[in-house]
Design a protein around this motif. Structure first.
Motif, short mmCIF file in Angstrom:
data_model
loop_
_atom_site.label_atom_id
_atom_site.label_comp_id
_atom_site.label_asym_id
_atom_site.label_seq_id
_atom_site.Cartn_x
_atom_site.Cartn_y
_atom_site.Cartn_z
N GLN A 40 5.19 11.11 6.67
CA GLN A 40 4.33 10.79 7.81
C GLN A 40 4.16 12.08 8.61
O GLN A 40 5.13 12.79 8.88
CB GLN A 40 4.97 9.75 8.70
CG GLN A 40 5.18 8.39 8.05
CD GLN A 40 5.84 7.40 9.00
OE1 GLN A 40 5.28 6.37 9.32
NE2 GLN A 40 7.03 7.72 9.46
N THR A 41 2.91 12.33 9.01
CA THR A 41 2.68 13.56 9.77
C THR A 41 2.81 13.33 11.27
O THR A 41 2.99 14.25 12.04
CB THR A 41 1.27 14.12 9.45
OG1 THR A 41 0.33 13.06 9.65
CG2 THR A 41 1.20 14.60 8.01
N LEU A 94 1.34 5.10 -0.09
CA LEU A 94 0.54 6.30 0.17
C LEU A 94 1.39 7.54 -0.02
O LEU A 94 2.61 7.50 0.17
CB LEU A 94 0.03 6.29 1.61
CG LEU A 94 -0.77 5.05 1.97
CD1 LEU A 94 -0.77 4.83 3.44
CD2 LEU A 94 -2.18 5.20 1.44
N LEU A 131 -1.28 2.56 10.47
CA LEU A 131 -2.09 2.06 9.36
C LEU A 131 -1.90 0.55 9.19
O LEU A 131 -2.88 -0.19 8.99
CB LEU A 131 -1.68 2.79 8.08
CG LEU A 131 -2.65 2.72 6.93
CD1 LEU A 131 -4.04 3.12 7.38
CD2 LEU A 131 -2.19 3.67 5.83
N HIS A 179 0.88 -1.17 0.00
CA HIS A 179 0.00 0.00 0.00
C HIS A 179 0.92 1.22 0.00
O HIS A 179 1.56 1.50 1.02
CB HIS A 179 -0.88 0.02 1.24
CG HIS A 179 -1.82 -1.15 1.33
ND1 HIS A 179 -3.10 -1.12 0.82
CD2 HIS A 179 -1.65 -2.39 1.85
CE1 HIS A 179 -3.68 -2.30 1.02
NE2 HIS A 179 -2.82 -3.09 1.65
N ALA A 224 4.85 5.22 2.89
CA ALA A 224 4.32 6.56 2.64
C ALA A 224 5.47 7.50 2.28
O ALA A 224 6.60 7.31 2.75
CB ALA A 224 3.60 7.08 3.87
N THR A 262 0.70 10.33 1.79
CA THR A 262 0.88 10.80 3.16
C THR A 262 0.07 9.96 4.12
O THR A 262 -0.93 9.35 3.73
CB THR A 262 0.47 12.30 3.28
OG1 THR A 262 0.78 12.76 4.59
CG2 THR A 262 -1.00 12.50 2.99
N CYS A 263 0.49 9.88 5.35
CA CYS A 263 -0.33 9.27 6.42
C CYS A 263 0.25 9.73 7.75
O CYS A 263 1.34 10.32 7.79
CB CYS A 263 -0.38 7.76 6.31
SG CYS A 263 1.12 6.91 6.79
N ALA A 264 -0.48 9.48 8.82
CA ALA A 264 0.03 9.87 10.13
C ALA A 264 1.25 9.00 10.46
O ALA A 264 2.35 9.50 10.67
CB ALA A 264 -1.06 9.71 11.18
N SER A 265 1.04 7.69 10.47
CA SER A 265 2.13 6.76 10.76
C SER A 265 1.86 5.45 10.01
O SER A 265 0.77 4.89 10.15
CB SER A 265 2.18 6.50 12.28
OG SER A 265 2.75 5.24 12.55
N THR A 266 2.84 4.98 9.26
CA THR A 266 2.64 3.71 8.53
C THR A 266 2.43 2.56 9.53
O THR A 266 1.72 1.60 9.22
CB THR A 266 3.83 3.40 7.60
OG1 THR A 266 5.03 3.39 8.37
CG2 THR A 266 3.94 4.39 6.46
N VAL A 290 3.09 -1.32 4.17
CA VAL A 290 2.52 0.02 4.02
C VAL A 290 3.69 0.99 3.93
O VAL A 290 4.59 0.96 4.77
CB VAL A 290 1.65 0.42 5.23
CG1 VAL A 290 1.10 1.83 5.05
CG2 VAL A 290 0.52 -0.58 5.44
#
Ligand code: BTN
Length: 249
Positions: A39-40, A10, A19, A8, A36, A12-16, A34
């Motif tokens: 990560q935010t 991505l 997720l 997967h 990204a 962006t995401c908060a934390s792979t 996963v």
């Protein structure tokens, strides 16, 4: 094993890791990854955050469903895989700082965050999170990291091939996770020790929550504990017990 067959990817995401844990709870198959571009709310060990700006690092999490319940060697498996993949792609020999750090030239190039969920004694899933600094130039790190962090670009003096590194990492994870599943603990410990930044026989200072101790570093045992010889006795220390290790003269 087939690590990275399902990925997967991505933007962006908060934390792979977060997720990946959600996907694992929903039944994702072993080996699902996963990743990204940023990560935010990247997370590190001991409740720390992990700086994960867009396009500058490799941020990924792998879902595993091991049948063994002692997972203590899993972070070491990830460390060995990072060292081997980096070596293969860049020729750079990183070192591993027990238990979770990937280090080059005394500075942190990457880190590993292994999380798991159990049902009774049985592992429901484990998530191996790996963060590697790839593309940062020295001035790209925030001021609080500038003296302690480094990147593969700094080590190589040019950019690394991200896709090749990812593929190499999945292949190395596949090899070492298979060794883990087959119970080849000695092999894993020996490979990990071969990359260790602290040589055996070195006098080190270890800080625990309420105590500091000095002793001779004797290696890592089959439960990923640090073995410290002090006053003729072997003291076994779990990663969670230790706040810091000082191994400079
Ligand atoms: C550490 O050194 O403290 C561990 C850092 C682990 C960072 C990675 S980046 C991918 C995965 N997702 C997270 O939120 N953390 C891990």
């Amino acid at each position: 094993m087939n690590i990275g067959t399902i990925i997967h990817s991505l933007s962006t995401c908060a934390s792979t890791n977060d997720l990946a844990k959600r996907l694992a709870q929903e039944g994702a198959v072993e080996g699902t990854v996963v990743t990204a571009e940023e990560q935010t709310k990247g997370r590190g060990t001991k409740g720390r955050s992990w700086h994960a700006p867009r396009g500058q690092g490799l941020y990924l999490s792998v879902i595993l469903r091991p049948r063994r319940s002692d997972l203590s060697l899993l972070p070491l498996v990830a460390g060995i895989a990072c060292a081997e993949a980096i070596r293969e792609v860049s020729g750079i020999a990183v070192r591993l700082k027990w238990p979770n750090d990937v280090v080059w030239n005394g500075r942190k190039l990457g880190g590993i965050l292994c999380e798991s969920e159990f049902v009774g004694n049985r592992v429901k899933f484990a998530v191996l999170g790996i963060g590697l600094n790839l593309d940062q130039k020295p001035g790209d790190f925030p001021p609080d990291l500038r003296k302690t962090a480094t990147s593969l670009r700094i080590a190589m003096r040019r950019g690394a091939d991200r896709e090749k590194l990812k593929r190499g990492l999945f292949a190395a994870l596949d090899r070492w996770y298979s060794a883990f599943c087959r119970g080849r603990k000695g092999e894993i410990v020996r490979a990990y020790e071969a990359h260790l930044i602290i040589p055996k026989g070195k006098l080190i200072k270890v800080a625990k929550e309420k105590e500091k101790m000095t002793g001779t570093f004797c290696g890592i045992d089959s439960r990923a504990r640090l073995v410290l010889k002090k006053d003729g006795r072997d003291i076994l220390l779990f990663p969670a017990e230790i706040l810091s290790i000082d191994y400079n003269d």
